[in-house]
Design an enzyme around this catalytic site. Sequence first.
Site, PDB file in Angstrom:
ATOM      1  N   CYS A  96       0.982  -1.007  -0.024  1.00  0.00           N
ATOM      2  CA  CYS A  96      -0.358  -0.018   0.465  1.00  0.00           C
ATOM      3  C   CYS A  96       0.981   1.692   0.026  1.00  0.00           C
ATOM      4  CB  CYS A  96      -0.624  -0.009   1.312  1.00  0.00           C
ATOM      5  SG  CYS A  96      -2.631   1.181   0.711  1.00  0.00           S
ATOM      6  N   HIS A 221      -3.758  -5.139   1.229  1.00  0.00           N
ATOM      7  CA  HIS A 221      -2.681  -5.818   2.631  1.00  0.00           C
ATOM      8  C   HIS A 221      -2.408  -7.061   3.009  1.00  0.00           C
ATOM      9  CE1 HIS A 221      -2.331  -1.506   3.968  1.00  0.00           C
ATOM     10  NE2 HIS A 221      -3.123  -1.437   3.129  1.00  0.00           N
ATOM     11  N   GLU A 223      -0.966  -8.660   4.961  1.00  0.00           N
ATOM     12  CA  GLU A 223      -0.728  -9.198   6.464  1.00  0.00           C
ATOM     13  C   GLU A 223      -1.885  -8.848   7.605  1.00  0.00           C
ATOM     14  OE1 GLU A 223      -1.114  -4.377   5.991  1.00  0.00           O
ATOM     15  OE2 GLU A 223      -0.189  -6.094   5.204  1.00  0.00           O
TER      16      GLU A 223
END
Length: 257
Positions: A96, A221, A223
């Site tokens: 990002c 994302h 994660e």
Amino acid sequence: MATPKALILRAPGTNCDRETAFAFEAAGGAAERVHLNRLLDQPQLAEGFQILCLPGGFSYGDDIAAGRIVGSLIRHHLDEVLREFVDAGKLVLGICNGFQILLKSGILLPDAADGHAPATLAWNESQRFIDRWVHLKTNGDKCVFLKEIEKMYLPVAHAEGRFVARCSDTLKSLDQSGQLSLRYTDAAGGEAAYPDCPNGAQLGVAGACDATGRVFGLMPHPERYLEPTHHPRWTRGEAGEVGDGLKIFQNAVQYFA
């Protein structure tokens, strides 16, 4: 071999560094969060790591443009260090805001002969911040981080994520070289229009890699989807045994195993 170590580079406004460090550790690696000022003061620190990750957030409040300030600091003070890092066969990941930084620093896609960047991440076509889950598919096998991944379901959260190449020839060249390695799709895996492509990116590009496949940036994302319970509909049985994002970090760690 010793456990691969990931340097998680944070700056004022970064807010995904802890989650990203956890993701690398869950994948079997070691991670250390390092402030940008510390690396600027001691650039030799990078030598002790195999992976560099620029996590998500709003570095320096996204003043001027998203990722612009950190990108400029890298250009003027860390360019040689990071290019030596990549030339040594190591990996770089930008998530990002980290993807925005990689493009604005020129680390992911080197500037053209006239000094202009070949691509950037512009404001979403909607002109607003988008926060939702998206379907993704990989394109080609160049990118190290996407090894053995065909599709993913991940969240996005950004206002400046629209991938735009400087001209049609550049876009075609990047596509033909396999560097436009991650695309948005609809739920069936087909070509995505809004809102499946949340920002209006050219060719639905959600992520891109350099010519080596070892430097990779993406807007979604990974994660944020490591475990089944991270899925927005996990109680309905729609999640897998592990989150789709974990494989990206496992690929990075296993690259050095």
